[in-house]
Write a protein that holds these residues in place. Structure first.
Motif, PDB file in Angstrom:
ATOM      1  N   THR A  16       0.920  -1.326   0.078  1.00  0.00           N
ATOM      2  CA  THR A  16      -0.047  -0.060  -0.061  1.00  0.00           C
ATOM      3  C   THR A  16       0.952   1.292   0.169  1.00  0.00           C
ATOM      4  OG1 THR A  16      -0.253   0.015   2.412  1.00  0.00           O
ATOM      5  CG2 THR A  16      -1.936  -1.229   1.236  1.00  0.00           C
ATOM      6  N   GLY A  17       2.289   1.046  -0.405  1.00  0.00           N
ATOM      7  CA  GLY A  17       3.176   2.135  -0.519  1.00  0.00           C
ATOM      8  C   GLY A  17       3.851   2.865   0.640  1.00  0.00           C
ATOM      9  N   ARG A  18       3.841   2.041   1.765  1.00  0.00           N
ATOM     10  CA  ARG A  18       4.811   2.428   2.832  1.00  0.00           C
ATOM     11  C   ARG A  18       5.997   1.897   2.855  1.00  0.00           C
ATOM     12  NH1 ARG A  18      -1.266   2.048   3.651  1.00  0.00           N
ATOM     13  NH2 ARG A  18      -1.722   4.070   4.741  1.00  0.00           N
ATOM     14  N   ARG A  19       6.965   2.652   3.101  1.00  0.00           N
ATOM     15  CA  ARG A  19       8.263   2.250   3.154  1.00  0.00           C
ATOM     16  C   ARG A  19       9.134   2.654   4.471  1.00  0.00           C
ATOM     17  NH1 ARG A  19       6.238   0.405  -0.175  1.00  0.00           N
ATOM     18  NH2 ARG A  19       6.871   0.497  -2.539  1.00  0.00           N
ATOM     19  N   ARG A  20       8.674   3.025   5.603  1.00  0.00           N
ATOM     20  CA  ARG A  20       9.311   3.138   6.959  1.00  0.00           C
ATOM     21  C   ARG A  20       8.230   2.490   7.741  1.00  0.00           C
ATOM     22  NH1 ARG A  20      13.597   5.744   8.307  1.00  0.00           N
ATOM     23  NH2 ARG A  20      12.871   5.994  10.659  1.00  0.00           N
ATOM     24  N   ILE A  21       8.343   1.263   8.159  1.00  0.00           N
ATOM     25  CA  ILE A  21       7.143   0.428   8.750  1.00  0.00           C
ATOM     26  C   ILE A  21       7.873   0.298  10.258  1.00  0.00           C
ATOM     27  CG2 ILE A  21       6.014  -1.655   8.864  1.00  0.00           C
ATOM     28  CD1 ILE A  21       6.003  -1.538   5.700  1.00  0.00           C
ATOM     29  N   ALA A  22       7.049   0.634  11.020  1.00  0.00           N
ATOM     30  CA  ALA A  22       7.482   0.547  12.733  1.00  0.00           C
ATOM     31  C   ALA A  22       6.910  -0.793  13.299  1.00  0.00           C
ATOM     32  CB  ALA A  22       7.128   1.598  13.493  1.00  0.00           C
ATOM     33  N   PHE A  23       7.492  -1.170  14.523  1.00  0.00           N
ATOM     34  CA  PHE A  23       6.889  -2.147  15.060  1.00  0.00           C
ATOM     35  C   PHE A  23       6.589  -1.922  16.732  1.00  0.00           C
ATOM     36  CE2 PHE A  23       6.831  -6.424  17.184  1.00  0.00           C
ATOM     37  CZ  PHE A  23       6.160  -7.323  16.356  1.00  0.00           C
ATOM     38  N   LEU A  24       5.458  -2.279  16.979  1.00  0.00           N
ATOM     39  CA  LEU A  24       5.174  -1.890  18.630  1.00  0.00           C
ATOM     40  C   LEU A  24       5.394  -3.388  19.187  1.00  0.00           C
ATOM     41  CD1 LEU A  24       2.126   0.684  18.664  1.00  0.00           C
ATOM     42  CD2 LEU A  24       4.769   0.793  18.215  1.00  0.00           C
ATOM     43  N   SER A  25       6.167  -3.648  19.841  1.00  0.00           N
ATOM     44  CA  SER A  25       6.485  -5.018  20.722  1.00  0.00           C
ATOM     45  C   SER A  25       6.345  -4.873  22.293  1.00  0.00           C
ATOM     46  CB  SER A  25       7.920  -5.396  20.386  1.00  0.00           C
ATOM     47  OG  SER A  25       8.034  -6.693  20.793  1.00  0.00           O
ATOM     48  N   TRP A  26       6.700  -6.003  22.660  1.00  0.00           N
ATOM     49  CA  TRP A  26       6.369  -6.077  24.223  1.00  0.00           C
ATOM     50  C   TRP A  26       8.136  -6.385  24.812  1.00  0.00           C
ATOM     51  CZ3 TRP A  26       2.289 -10.661  24.193  1.00  0.00           C
ATOM     52  CH2 TRP A  26       1.208 -10.159  24.073  1.00  0.00           C
ATOM     53  N   PRO A  27       8.043  -6.437  26.008  1.00  0.00           N
ATOM     54  CA  PRO A  27       9.385  -6.617  26.594  1.00  0.00           C
ATOM     55  C   PRO A  27      10.038  -7.861  25.967  1.00  0.00           C
ATOM     56  CG  PRO A  27       7.980  -6.258  28.475  1.00  0.00           C
ATOM     57  CD  PRO A  27       6.916  -6.157  27.216  1.00  0.00           C
ATOM     58  N   LYS A  28      11.430  -7.747  26.179  1.00  0.00           N
ATOM     59  CA  LYS A  28      12.311  -9.092  25.472  1.00  0.00           C
ATOM     60  C   LYS A  28      11.820 -10.429  26.295  1.00  0.00           C
ATOM     61  CE  LYS A  28      16.448  -6.914  23.525  1.00  0.00           C
ATOM     62  NZ  LYS A  28      17.907  -7.055  23.806  1.00  0.00           N
ATOM     63  N   THR A  29      11.410 -10.216  27.442  1.00  0.00           N
ATOM     64  CA  THR A  29      11.017 -11.600  28.388  1.00  0.00           C
ATOM     65  C   THR A  29       9.809 -12.210  27.663  1.00  0.00           C
ATOM     66  OG1 THR A  29       9.518 -10.328  29.660  1.00  0.00           O
ATOM     67  CG2 THR A  29      11.716 -10.471  30.666  1.00  0.00           C
ATOM     68  N   SER A  30       9.212 -11.806  26.647  1.00  0.00           N
ATOM     69  CA  SER A  30       8.205 -12.407  26.015  1.00  0.00           C
ATOM     70  C   SER A  30       8.878 -13.137  24.682  1.00  0.00           C
ATOM     71  CB  SER A  30       7.139 -11.548  25.807  1.00  0.00           C
ATOM     72  OG  SER A  30       5.960 -12.210  24.566  1.00  0.00           O
ATOM     73  N   GLY A  31       8.583 -14.488  24.442  1.00  0.00           N
ATOM     74  CA  GLY A  31       9.199 -15.327  23.495  1.00  0.00           C
ATOM     75  C   GLY A  31       8.167 -14.900  22.360  1.00  0.00           C
ATOM     76  N   LEU A  32       6.887 -14.860  22.664  1.00  0.00           N
ATOM     77  CA  LEU A  32       5.989 -14.687  21.572  1.00  0.00           C
ATOM     78  C   LEU A  32       6.155 -13.291  20.857  1.00  0.00           C
ATOM     79  CD1 LEU A  32       2.183 -14.966  21.865  1.00  0.00           C
ATOM     80  CD2 LEU A  32       3.211 -12.800  21.332  1.00  0.00           C
TER      81      LEU A  32
END
Length: 333
Positions: free
Chosen positions: A181-197
């Motif tokens: 859909t034309g996006r070129r700077r795609i961010a990611f919202l995550s959880w703490p590193k303790t979560s394997g998921l």
């Protein structure tokens, strides 16, 4: 009301007690006409097998325990969907689910022990798996049947049968959709590193961005918890950066809805100004304005695999794929 016995059913159907037992526990061993005659006697006499005696005799998993997870200060929007699917899958096989609560980790093991020792359940479905989750090893040592919804992270081999959704593949689907859909700077919202998921889904985002030649530096934000407020805070951090993103892949619908809230607060239009995706296809995803593009977990398929794997006491592993549900939050700008 007089309760019929196994011997009475056998006498009525003019078969042996073992034949009635086979009709109940191994119907494939009987000829169709014999099975039909025994079942007719069972129904006519209103015979109900003793669950405890039957499970002790056959080691069958008849009543299944499930510990309802506790998420302090958090909302889990898909729990109702999962519980309904799990109960329905069990009931289709003539079994039922016993819901209970227990403290997390080692502190909760006495509850599992008590339920099984008192023959209140024959086996367990586990979820909310943690890194080096102690429940699996304990149940395996006690030879108590179990199956896990979710893998135990940071283990070289899984301690038992499991069913899971491929989170990395889901993140890859979301990134490719935003790219298309034309996006070129795609961010990611995550959880703490303790979560394997969380690490699994983060890896899917990172590897797909690399395949598409997209940047990742400074575009992954770890949220302290899975809340609307944390999703909004993380989105504000990204938007205030020197090079803000034009797309966001959120690890959950909760974080994604928090992102939509922050965009609205800034008078930005989700979909047009910035594309946002979630994960779960929770009930709120369809009623948010605009609707949230998200990844749907195949709950009915998950539940069916869990019940089948547990009741056959197999050591199977099932990695299922989510489906991308496209709504207005990723409408092309």
């Amino acid at each position: 009301m007089v309760v019929a016995t196994l011997k009475q059913v056998a006498a009525h159907a003019e078969v042996s007690v073992q034949t009635v037992s086979n009709a109940l526990n191994a119907p494939h061993r009987l000829r169709p006409d014999t099975l039909a005659r025994v079942n007719a006697s069972i129904e006519l006499l209103n015979y109900r097998p003793n669950r405890n005696a039957r499970s002790l005799r056959t080691s069958a998993v008849e009543l299944i325990g499930y510990c309802v997870p506790s998420w302090p200060n958090q909302t889990h929007l898909v729990m109702d969907q999962f519980l309904h699917a799990l109960c329905a899958a069990a009931e289709r096989t003539g079994r039922h689910i016993l819901l209970f609560t227990a403290p997390p980790g080692v502190e909760g093991m006495p509850v599992y022990d008590d339920l099984h020792a008192r023959r209140l359940v024959d086996g367990f479905v586990l979820s909310q798996t943690e890194t080096r989750d102690p429940r699996h090893g304990w149940l395996k040592e006690k030879k108590i049947p179990f199956v896990s919804f979710g893998r135990v992270w940071k283990e070289s081999t899984q301690p038992g049968a499991w069913v899971d959704v491929d989170g990395a593949a889901g993140s890859a689907l979301a990134v490719r959709h935003l790219y298309e859909t034309g996006r070129r700077r795609i961010a990611f919202l995550s959880w703490p590193k303790t979560s394997g998921l969380a690490e699994d889904r983060l890896d899917g985002w990172r590897s797909t961005c690399a395949e598409l030649g997209l940047p990742t530096a400074g575009l992954a934000v770890r949220c302290r918890e899975d809340t609307f407020a944390e999703g909004a805070r993380a989105t504000a951090h990204l938007l205030d950066s020197p090079e803000p993103p034009d797309g966001i892949v959120a690890l959950s619908d909760i974080l994604a809805l928090g992102a939509l809230r922050e965009l609205t607060r800034r008078n930005l239009t989700p979909g047009r100004d910035l594309g946002v995706t979630g994960f779960d296809d929770s009930p709120l995803a369809d009623v948010a304005a605009p609707g949230l593009t998200t990844l749907r977990q195949p709950m009915d398929e998950i539940a069916t695999h869990l019940i089948t794997t547990l009741t056959t006491q197999s050591h199977a592993a099932h990695l299922l794929h989510p489906t991308l549900v496209v709504r207005g939050s990723t409408a092309p700008g």
